[in-house]
Design a protein around this motif. Structure first.
Motif, PDB file in Angstrom:
ATOM      1  N   GLY A  24      -1.847   2.581   4.765  1.00  0.00           N
ATOM      2  CA  GLY A  24      -2.796   2.447   3.669  1.00  0.00           C
ATOM      3  C   GLY A  24      -2.504   3.342   2.486  1.00  0.00           C
ATOM      4  O   GLY A  24      -3.122   3.215   1.433  1.00  0.00           O
ATOM      5  N   SER A  26      -0.095   4.602  -0.584  1.00  0.00           N
ATOM      6  CA  SER A  26       0.950   3.992  -1.404  1.00  0.00           C
ATOM      7  C   SER A  26       2.265   4.763  -1.250  1.00  0.00           C
ATOM      8  O   SER A  26       2.264   5.966  -0.953  1.00  0.00           O
ATOM      9  CB  SER A  26       0.544   3.946  -2.877  1.00  0.00           C
ATOM     10  OG  SER A  26       0.617   5.232  -3.466  1.00  0.00           O
ATOM     11  N   LEU A  90       1.388  -0.507  -0.493  1.00  0.00           N
ATOM     12  CA  LEU A  90       0.730   0.299   0.529  1.00  0.00           C
ATOM     13  C   LEU A  90       1.455   0.170   1.864  1.00  0.00           C
ATOM     14  O   LEU A  90       1.736  -0.945   2.320  1.00  0.00           O
ATOM     15  CB  LEU A  90      -0.731  -0.125   0.692  1.00  0.00           C
ATOM     16  CG  LEU A  90      -1.581  -0.091  -0.578  1.00  0.00           C
ATOM     17  CD1 LEU A  90      -3.004  -0.525  -0.264  1.00  0.00           C
ATOM     18  CD2 LEU A  90      -1.556   1.277  -1.233  1.00  0.00           C
TER      19      LEU A  90
END
Length: 112
Positions: A24, A26, A90
């Protein structure tokens, strides 16, 4: 926990770098948090191409780029089919191998 393997980049990580990252996050945030000073002139708002990367392995594990990211990528130097803006990509559960291109299009960078 998945890893991001950054391939060697002459200025940003000459020896390459391997980092563990929570899903989750980046690619850009993971790089910055671990000493890989990837450019991000628009402060990660998908308004430039300075954080462009090429995902050499694990590309298919990423969510697809949205239309805005695709439009911005069209302006990136050295665009490849596995190109992404690292501020928008992500990490999921799969390891990634990431190449930071040698050049970036940044008219305001103080590094150049």
């Amino acid at each position: 926990m998945p890893q991001i393997i950054f391939l060697p980049h002459e200025e940003l990580c000459p020896d390459g770098k391997v980092i563990e990252v929570e899903p989750g996050v980046s690619i850009c945030d993971a790089a910055l948090a671990n000493g890989v000073d990837i450019e991000h002139a628009c402060e990660k708002s998908c308004a430039c191409t300075t954080c462009h990367v090429i995902v050499r392995e694990g590309f298919d594990s990423l969510d697809e780029a949205d239309e805005l990211e695709e439009d911005m990528l069209d302006k990136a130097w050295g665009l490849e089919p596995e190109s992404r803006l690292s501020c928008q990509a992500l990490v999921d559960e799969e390891d990634l191998v990431v190449e930071i291109p040698k050049y970036t299009i940044n008219q305001v960078s103080e590094r150049h």
